[in-house]
Design a protein around this motif. Structure first.
Motif, PDB file in Angstrom:
ATOM      1  N   HIS A  49       0.826  -1.207   0.000  1.00  0.00           N
ATOM      2  CA  HIS A  49       0.000   0.000   0.000  1.00  0.00           C
ATOM      3  C   HIS A  49       0.868   1.268   0.000  1.00  0.00           C
ATOM      4  O   HIS A  49       0.557   2.242  -0.695  1.00  0.00           O
ATOM      5  N   TRP A 113      -0.012  -5.074 -10.181  1.00  0.00           N
ATOM      6  CA  TRP A 113      -0.947  -3.953 -10.247  1.00  0.00           C
ATOM      7  C   TRP A 113      -0.929  -3.283 -11.615  1.00  0.00           C
ATOM      8  O   TRP A 113      -1.964  -2.818 -12.110  1.00  0.00           O
ATOM      9  N   ASP A 146      -8.114   3.896   0.493  1.00  0.00           N
ATOM     10  CA  ASP A 146      -6.842   3.808  -0.222  1.00  0.00           C
ATOM     11  C   ASP A 146      -6.710   4.876  -1.306  1.00  0.00           C
ATOM     12  O   ASP A 146      -5.678   5.542  -1.409  1.00  0.00           O
ATOM     13  N   TYR A 161      -7.056  -1.444  -2.441  1.00  0.00           N
ATOM     14  CA  TYR A 161      -6.118  -2.486  -2.855  1.00  0.00           C
ATOM     15  C   TYR A 161      -6.148  -3.628  -1.838  1.00  0.00           C
ATOM     16  O   TYR A 161      -6.107  -3.406  -0.630  1.00  0.00           O
ATOM     17  N   THR A 163      -4.093  -7.300  -1.067  1.00  0.00           N
ATOM     18  CA  THR A 163      -2.932  -8.094  -1.488  1.00  0.00           C
ATOM     19  C   THR A 163      -3.232  -9.590  -1.480  1.00  0.00           C
ATOM     20  O   THR A 163      -2.373 -10.386  -1.859  1.00  0.00           O
ATOM     21  N   VAL A 200      -9.291  -3.997  -5.951  1.00  0.00           N
ATOM     22  CA  VAL A 200      -8.201  -4.483  -6.798  1.00  0.00           C
ATOM     23  C   VAL A 200      -7.449  -5.563  -6.020  1.00  0.00           C
ATOM     24  O   VAL A 200      -6.745  -5.270  -5.052  1.00  0.00           O
ATOM     25  N   LEU A 202      -4.574  -7.903  -5.796  1.00  0.00           N
ATOM     26  CA  LEU A 202      -3.253  -8.121  -6.372  1.00  0.00           C
ATOM     27  C   LEU A 202      -2.812  -9.569  -6.254  1.00  0.00           C
ATOM     28  O   LEU A 202      -1.959 -10.016  -7.010  1.00  0.00           O
TER      29      LEU A 202
END
Length: 288
Positions: A49, A113, A146, A161, A163, A200, A202
């Motif tokens: 991040h 990303w 974020d 985001y 992970t 999103v 990742l």
């Protein structure tokens, strides 16, 4: 330095999720403030991040995957400076092999990303934005978003985001809870319903989107009010019951949990007897 325990005063997406997962976990984190060991996964998420936030400090043409990957070691050092306790993650890694592997995993997440979004075409209105609002009922909501994108036409997109990997479809609503929470706060603050919510992932390379409407946010608001009533009831009575799930195996507080033969710390707040039919566990049916 110790702080005087106080009743909960606000609600964030993470703490709301804690209570829905396990009321006793919420108590341990919010009221008892029991320490928790840092984890490699959570710390890697914080590191990634930080890189994605800082990347937008550069001109658009310099926001490249190699540039972002090269930022990882430096951001890790910055993170260590602000949180020295994170060094214990790799205390027994005398050769540095685990740290090297761990940093490599962070670099791969950052690189992925770039296959999902093009930062050269993005100019976020806000990054790591702290938001807070008080609903008419007095319930205070807060959190950190974020990224916020604003189109020239004024439409707002909230981006988060992750992970990890995208959840299976049957768990998609739970994943969107955090985003709808943020959308509700933005709506109450700005009077504008965000056009899009975007997650999103990742870890798996997925992008999940959802376009909320006012009815969605009103439902979330009702759910949060019911949740807060349950928290207030548990706070007043001291009745914080564990809710065993598969996630218990990851909990740092098993030594204090009755489900594992432990005893919680002495409850630090004044309690009153529960009213019949108003126990916190019963109210949980409203917010599950």
């Amino acid at each position: 330095m110790t702080t005087t325990p106080r009743p909960p005063a606000s609600l964030s997406p993470s703490r709301a999720s804690d209570f829905m997962q396990c009321p006793l976990l919420y108590r341990f984190r919010v009221i008892d403030k029991l320490p928790e060991k840092p984890s490699e996964a959570a710390t890697r998420g914080t590191l990634v991040h930080a890189v994605l936030e800082r990347l937008f400090d550069d001109p658009a043409t310099e926001r490249t995957a190699p540039r972002a990957r090269a930022m990882v070691p430096g951001q890790w050092n910055r993170l260590l400076e602000s949180r020295p306790e994170l060094a214990e993650l790799f205390e027994e890694d005398s050769e540095g092999e685990r740290l090297t592997r761990w940093l490599g995993e962070a670099e791969r997440l950052v690189e992925r990303w770039f296959t999902l979004e093009d930062p050269t075409r993005l100019e976020p209105a806000e990054r790591e934005l702290f938001v807070e609002t008080e609903l008419p009922s007095g319930l205070r909501l807060r959190g950190v978003i974020d990224r916020v994108d604003v189109a020239p036409t004024g439409e707002v997109r909230i981006v988060d985001y992750k992970t990890g990997k995208a959840p299976r479809p049957e768990y998609g609503e739970g994943a969107l809870f955090q985003m709808k929470f943020y959308a509700l706060v933005v709506w109450r603050l700005k009077g504008v319903v965000p056009r899009r919510l975007q997650l999103v992932y990742l870890g798996s390379g997925d992008v999940l989107t959802y376009d909320p409407v006012e009815a969605d946010l009103l439902r979330v608001e009702r759910k949060l009010h019911a949740l807060w009533e349950a928290i207030e009831q548990a706070t007043a009575t001291g009745d914080w019951r564990p809710r065993p799930t598969k996630l218990c195996g990851w909990c740092d507080h098993q030594a204090f949990c009755p489900e594992f033969g432990g005893t919680p710390p002495v409850y630090p707040l004044t309690v009153r007897p529960a009213d019949p039919g108003e126990e916190a566990q019963g109210r949980m049916d409203m917010v599950s």
